[in-house]
Design a protein around this motif. Structure first.
Motif, short mmCIF file in Angstrom:
data_model
loop_
_atom_site.label_atom_id
_atom_site.label_comp_id
_atom_site.label_asym_id
_atom_site.label_seq_id
_atom_site.Cartn_x
_atom_site.Cartn_y
_atom_site.Cartn_z
N VAL A 160 11.95 54.08 44.07
CA VAL A 160 13.25 53.91 43.12
C VAL A 160 14.54 54.45 43.94
CG1 VAL A 160 12.28 53.48 40.94
CG2 VAL A 160 13.24 55.91 41.63
N ASP A 161 15.67 53.80 43.83
CA ASP A 161 16.95 54.38 44.37
C ASP A 161 17.06 56.08 44.15
OD1 ASP A 161 19.10 54.57 45.94
OD2 ASP A 161 20.37 53.46 44.56
N LEU A 162 16.91 56.76 44.98
CA LEU A 162 17.31 58.13 44.86
C LEU A 162 18.56 58.77 44.11
CD1 LEU A 162 16.31 61.25 45.60
CD2 LEU A 162 17.59 61.11 47.70
N THR A 163 19.74 57.77 44.14
CA THR A 163 20.67 58.19 43.45
C THR A 163 20.66 58.24 42.00
OG1 THR A 163 21.94 56.68 45.21
CG2 THR A 163 23.21 57.32 43.27
N GLY A 164 19.94 57.54 41.47
CA GLY A 164 19.68 57.66 39.95
C GLY A 164 19.00 58.85 39.47
N LYS A 165 18.05 59.24 40.34
CA LYS A 165 17.47 60.67 40.16
C LYS A 165 18.10 61.77 40.30
CE LYS A 165 13.53 59.54 42.69
NZ LYS A 165 12.25 59.57 43.29
N LEU A 166 19.07 61.73 41.29
CA LEU A 166 20.12 62.65 41.59
C LEU A 166 21.02 62.81 40.47
CD1 LEU A 166 20.65 62.56 45.38
CD2 LEU A 166 19.34 64.24 44.26
N ILE A 167 21.57 61.90 40.03
CA ILE A 167 22.46 61.89 38.80
C ILE A 167 21.93 62.23 37.50
CG2 ILE A 167 23.98 60.58 37.21
CD1 ILE A 167 24.52 58.52 39.87
N GLU A 168 20.58 61.71 37.21
CA GLU A 168 19.92 62.43 36.13
C GLU A 168 19.73 63.84 35.93
OE1 GLU A 168 16.01 61.03 33.74
OE2 GLU A 168 15.60 61.85 35.91
N LYS A 169 19.24 64.41 37.11
CA LYS A 169 19.01 65.91 37.49
C LYS A 169 20.36 66.62 37.32
CE LYS A 169 15.93 67.65 37.91
NZ LYS A 169 15.26 68.51 36.68
N GLN A 170 21.33 66.08 37.87
CA GLN A 170 22.71 66.83 37.61
C GLN A 170 23.21 67.02 36.17
OE1 GLN A 170 24.42 68.80 40.02
NE2 GLN A 170 22.58 68.33 41.25
N ILE A 171 23.14 65.74 35.62
CA ILE A 171 23.38 65.92 34.24
C ILE A 171 22.65 66.73 33.41
CG2 ILE A 171 23.44 64.38 32.01
CD1 ILE A 171 24.17 61.95 33.90
N GLU A 172 21.45 66.61 33.50
CA GLU A 172 20.30 67.68 32.98
C GLU A 172 20.73 69.11 32.99
OE1 GLU A 172 15.57 68.85 33.15
OE2 GLU A 172 16.09 66.97 33.94
N LEU A 173 20.90 69.48 34.33
CA LEU A 173 21.29 70.81 34.57
C LEU A 173 22.50 71.11 33.79
CD1 LEU A 173 20.33 70.87 38.28
CD2 LEU A 173 18.91 71.94 36.41
N ASN A 174 23.44 70.33 34.24
CA ASN A 174 24.93 70.80 33.46
C ASN A 174 24.72 70.78 31.98
OD1 ASN A 174 27.64 69.50 32.29
ND2 ASN A 174 27.95 70.45 34.24
N LEU A 175 23.93 69.91 31.29
CA LEU A 175 23.75 70.03 30.01
C LEU A 175 23.21 71.40 29.32
CD1 LEU A 175 23.00 66.35 28.73
CD2 LEU A 175 25.26 67.36 28.33
N ASN A 176 22.04 71.72 30.24
CA ASN A 176 21.43 72.81 29.79
C ASN A 176 22.12 74.28 30.11
OD1 ASN A 176 18.92 71.48 29.07
ND2 ASN A 176 18.20 71.74 31.39
N SER A 177 23.19 74.23 31.10
CA SER A 177 24.05 75.23 31.33
C SER A 177 24.77 75.39 30.31
CB SER A 177 24.66 74.88 32.83
OG SER A 177 25.60 76.07 32.93
N GLN A 178 25.52 74.34 29.76
CA GLN A 178 26.47 74.21 28.81
C GLN A 178 25.99 74.68 27.35
OE1 GLN A 178 29.94 72.23 28.42
NE2 GLN A 178 29.61 70.42 30.33
N ILE A 179 24.58 74.34 27.11
CA ILE A 179 23.95 74.59 25.87
C ILE A 179 23.71 76.05 25.86
CG2 ILE A 179 21.74 74.30 24.52
CD1 ILE A 179 22.08 71.33 25.47
N GLU A 180 23.28 76.72 26.95
CA GLU A 180 22.95 78.00 26.95
C GLU A 180 24.16 78.95 26.77
OE1 GLU A 180 20.83 78.53 30.61
OE2 GLU A 180 18.83 77.37 29.82
N ASN A 181 25.40 78.35 27.01
CA ASN A 181 26.47 79.04 26.93
C ASN A 181 27.33 78.97 25.93
OD1 ASN A 181 29.10 80.29 27.63
ND2 ASN A 181 29.71 79.00 29.25
N LYS A 182 27.42 79.83 24.95
CA LYS A 182 27.94 79.73 23.52
C LYS A 182 29.52 79.13 23.75
CE LYS A 182 28.93 84.51 22.46
NZ LYS A 182 28.63 85.75 21.74
#
Length: 238
Positions: free
Chosen positions: A194-216
């Motif tokens: 599959v196109d690498l772009t989609g996987k990169l976007i998904e991972k960036q969103i996942e990391l960003n969301l996890n970071s925001q959830i952990e920061n009150k």
């Protein structure tokens, strides 16, 4: 890195399963010939996409008409290279250089999964192929008019069915004569990257969301807190 523009079709001359005592582990050794046109500048350690799988050249003959590769167990699990046998035809492409025009799309040669051909329908002098993924989760990375690599061939997705985990491509007559796909029947297997772009976007969103959830004190947590307080106040009639 590759472009998904197949350079030539090679032939498997030897295909040998290795035991655990050999230097290659319990993978497979393959010798591929009928490919002199892509071996003119070959060196040991070069990467050659073989049915979409990035493989390393471990040997080549003096006349530069054939080369040898080792195929690891993980590659056999991910791809259809385990179905190869002596006489099988494979799509071949050398790794790109800085002088190569990127006519296809960025292809890593890291196959994600395999798919089965479920339909092949002539459309004028073109053929529409439909595939169903073995590993269903990868359908989320496939979008209409997006890129996909099928057996190492860069193609454009023409339709996606997210309920049946199927997608379609259309292959023009010129491409049909340059790759192996038209020789395959219904239920035949193909390698899918599959196109690498989609996987990169998904991972960036996942990391960003996890970071925001952990920061009150993050904007996301403040928004969630505000929405919860608003809902509680509505329930309490405030």
């Amino acid at each position: 890195m590759f472009t998904g523009l197949v350079e030539t079709i090679g032939t498997v001359l030897e295909y040998t399963e290795l035991d655990t005592t050999s230097s290659g582990g319990n993978g497979v050794s393959a010798i591929i010939g009928d490919c002199a046109s892509i071996l003119v500048d070959v060196h040991l350690g070069d990467s050659i996409s073989t049915n979409g799988v990035c493989l390393t050249v471990t040997e080549f003959d003096e006349a530069k008409t054939q080369f040898k590769v080792g195929i690891a167990p993980e590659t056999l699990r991910r791809s259809n290279l385990g179905d190869l046998k002596t006489g099988s035809k494979v799509n071949l492409e050398r790794a790109v250089t800085s002088e190569v025009r990127l006519g296809g799309h960025v292809v890593q040669g890291h196959v994600d999964t395999i798919a089965s051909i479920t339909k092949r329908v002539p459309d004028g002098n073109a053929i529409t192929f439909t595939f169903q993924l073995r590993d269903k989760d990868y359908i989320h990375y496939i979008v209409e008019k997006g890129f996909i690599a099928v057996d190492g061939t860069s193609l454009t997705v023409t339709n996606v069915n997210y309920e049946t985990f199927e997608f379609s491509i259309m292959m023009v007559s010129y491409t049909q004569s340059k790759v192996t796909l038209p020789t395959k029947d219904i239920d035949g297997s193909v390698n899918i990257e599959v196109d690498l772009t989609g996987k990169l976007i998904e991972k960036q969103i996942e990391l960003n969301l996890n970071s925001q959830i952990e920061n009150k004190d993050s904007a996301l947590n403040k928004l969630i807190t505000s929405l919860i307080e608003k809902k509680i106040n509505e329930v309490l009639g405030k």
